[in-house]
Design a protein around this motif. Structure first.
Motif, short mmCIF file in Angstrom:
data_model
loop_
_atom_site.label_atom_id
_atom_site.label_comp_id
_atom_site.label_asym_id
_atom_site.label_seq_id
_atom_site.Cartn_x
_atom_site.Cartn_y
_atom_site.Cartn_z
N VAL A 41 0.87 -1.13 -0.08
CA VAL A 41 -0.12 0.02 -0.13
C VAL A 41 0.98 1.16 -0.12
O VAL A 41 2.01 1.19 0.85
CB VAL A 41 -1.10 0.04 1.20
N VAL A 43 1.86 5.11 0.52
CA VAL A 43 1.19 6.52 1.33
C VAL A 43 1.76 7.76 0.42
O VAL A 43 2.87 7.67 0.06
CB VAL A 43 1.97 6.48 2.68
N GLU A 79 0.56 7.83 7.34
CA GLU A 79 1.24 6.39 7.64
C GLU A 79 0.48 5.65 8.67
O GLU A 79 0.16 4.59 8.36
CB GLU A 79 2.49 6.66 7.82
N GLN A 82 -2.86 4.12 7.04
CA GLN A 82 -2.73 3.20 6.39
C GLN A 82 -2.29 1.71 6.98
O GLN A 82 -2.30 0.65 6.63
CB GLN A 82 -1.85 3.64 5.28
N ARG A 85 -5.13 0.09 8.51
CA ARG A 85 -5.92 -0.17 7.51
C ARG A 85 -5.53 -1.46 7.08
O ARG A 85 -6.32 -2.63 6.73
CB ARG A 85 -6.34 0.58 6.45
N TYR A 86 -4.18 -1.53 6.75
CA TYR A 86 -3.47 -2.49 5.93
C TYR A 86 -2.32 -2.87 6.93
O TYR A 86 -1.29 -3.02 6.43
CB TYR A 86 -2.93 -2.02 4.84
N LEU A 91 4.29 -1.46 3.64
CA LEU A 91 3.73 0.19 3.68
C LEU A 91 5.01 1.09 3.08
O LEU A 91 5.87 1.04 3.03
CB LEU A 91 3.67 0.77 5.13
#
Length: 201
Positions: A41, A43, A79, A82, A85-86, A91
């Protein structure tokens, strides 16, 4: 630094892509995400989000400091959102919270004091740093493409040096040097990313 995240909440790893303007980091992040898929994911760069959304931009000293403080808090919270969420994904951060120290008018120590942190604490947020050297190093113009980017080549070179000096204190710091071939440079950067991800699994 150990192979597991030390001071962040992401369950996999947190990697920051940084460097002077026109380095290719955003392109590399997008290509890596497309290649790896849902394991990654991205950022996005908080400065671009803020300035493209209408956040005022000024050369006045206090305005510049206020802008960098705002960018820091947006970056940090992006950051963290995210990560929450994941939690099991890699990241990939398009710039990190340390970048503001290079853009800060004056001593970088003043930046960390203003945001209530330290360089060491912010470096610990990331498992690795991949530094994309600015195209300005090779005399290639960095203007154009991104309307938010306003730096001249001279300013880009200055920022590149400041960013490299500050981020190089991270124990896992990798440089993607300028290359006259943008494609070769991006391929080098992607290979560095793949290597880091393999080490941090």
């Amino acid at each position: 630094m150990s192979s597991s995240p030390s001071n962040n909440t992401n369950g996999r790893c947190r990697i920051v892509l940084t460097g002077g303007p026109g380095g290719g980091k955003t392109t590399a992040a997008d290509l890596f995400r497309r290649e790896i898929g849902e394991r990654v994911v991205v950022v996005p760069e908080s400065a671009t989000l803020l300035f493209s959304g209408g956040f005022p931009r000024s050369d006045e000293l206090h305005a510049r400091k206020s802008a960098q403080c705002a960018i820091y808090h947006v970056q940090r919270n992006l950051e963290d959102v995210q990560s929450a969420r994941y939690a099991e994904r890699i990241l990939l951060c398009d710039r990190g919270t340390v970048d503001g120290a290079a853009y800060w008018p004056g001593d970088p120590a003043g930046y960390f004091e203003a945001v209530g942190s330290t360089l060491e604490r912010e470096l610990e947020r990331y498992d690795a740093v991949i530094f994309f050297e600015s195209a300005a190093v090779g005399g290639i113009a960095v203007e154009g493409g991104n309307p938010i980017r306003i730096e001249s080549n001279e300013q880009a070179l200055h920022l590149d040096l400041r960013l490299r000096e500050i981020w190089s204190k991270h124990p896992r710091f990798i440089v993607v040097p300028h290359n006259p071939s943008f494609v070769k440079k991006i391929m080098f950067g992607l290979a560095a990313l793949e290597s880091i991800v393999a080490q941090l699994r």
